[in-house]
Design a protein around this motif. Sequence first.
Motif, mmCIF file in Angstrom:
data_model
loop_
_atom_site.group_PDB
_atom_site.id
_atom_site.type_symbol
_atom_site.label_atom_id
_atom_site.label_comp_id
_atom_site.label_asym_id
_atom_site.label_seq_id
_atom_site.Cartn_x
_atom_site.Cartn_y
_atom_site.Cartn_z
ATOM 1 N N GLU A 29 -46.340 -23.272 4.373
ATOM 2 C CA GLU A 29 -46.346 -23.387 5.837
ATOM 3 C C GLU A 29 -45.523 -24.586 6.310
ATOM 4 O OE1 GLU A 29 -49.395 -23.646 4.008
ATOM 5 O OE2 GLU A 29 -49.475 -21.474 3.918
ATOM 6 N N LYS A 30 -45.641 -25.705 5.613
ATOM 7 C CA LYS A 30 -44.899 -26.914 6.009
ATOM 8 C C LYS A 30 -43.400 -26.746 5.784
ATOM 9 C CE LYS A 30 -48.418 -29.463 7.159
ATOM 10 N NZ LYS A 30 -48.631 -29.834 8.544
ATOM 11 N N VAL A 31 -43.043 -26.142 4.650
ATOM 12 C CA VAL A 31 -41.624 -25.931 4.345
ATOM 13 C C VAL A 31 -41.025 -24.923 5.330
ATOM 14 C CG1 VAL A 31 -39.979 -25.169 2.585
ATOM 15 C CG2 VAL A 31 -41.964 -26.560 1.936
ATOM 16 N N ALA A 32 -41.770 -23.868 5.636
ATOM 17 C CA ALA A 32 -41.287 -22.876 6.599
ATOM 18 C C ALA A 32 -41.080 -23.508 7.972
ATOM 19 C CB ALA A 32 -42.252 -21.701 6.687
ATOM 20 N N GLU A 33 -42.015 -24.359 8.403
ATOM 21 C CA GLU A 33 -41.862 -25.058 9.690
ATOM 22 C C GLU A 33 -40.567 -25.837 9.719
ATOM 23 O OE1 GLU A 33 -45.051 -27.689 10.870
ATOM 24 O OE2 GLU A 33 -46.555 -26.178 10.317
ATOM 25 N N LEU A 34 -40.294 -26.551 8.638
ATOM 26 C CA LEU A 34 -39.078 -27.353 8.568
ATOM 27 C C LEU A 34 -37.836 -26.467 8.564
ATOM 28 C CD1 LEU A 34 -38.117 -30.246 8.459
ATOM 29 C CD2 LEU A 34 -38.372 -30.183 5.981
ATOM 30 N N GLY A 76 -45.581 -25.218 -5.179
ATOM 31 C CA GLY A 76 -45.435 -25.431 -3.737
ATOM 32 C C GLY A 76 -44.764 -24.259 -3.063
ATOM 33 N N ALA A 77 -43.521 -24.480 -2.609
ATOM 34 C CA ALA A 77 -42.781 -23.458 -1.872
ATOM 35 C C ALA A 77 -41.410 -23.263 -2.494
ATOM 36 C CB ALA A 77 -42.642 -23.872 -0.410
#
Length: 115
Positions: free
Chosen positions: A18-23, A64-65
Amino acid sequence: MRKRLLFEVTGVVNAPVEKVAELMFASGPPSGVHTDADRATNTISYWGNWWYRGEDSVEEHPDGARLVHRVYNIAPQGNWAAYLANKLFIGYRATLERSMRDRVADYQAKLDYSG
């Protein structure tokens, strides 16, 4: 639209998807091209007016991602001309791999996720 995969490069960011996608969505695609963002699949697509289509996506990974960058040839006809126009893509994969390493390092530094 017919898509012919030319290249795929990947990298892993040690942070939640979710954090990587947001970025990734905040960073956006290159300017001056057509784009489509699909938050349900964590994918951004961008294409030009002739042969190029790039797709960036974020997927689950044990660490992680996983960032994935794919390059497609979408030319409806004369798709062979993309190879000539790009000098047979000599050195292109190395450029994509270097760009992915830089992107992973940038995302990792921005997120600095430690749990």
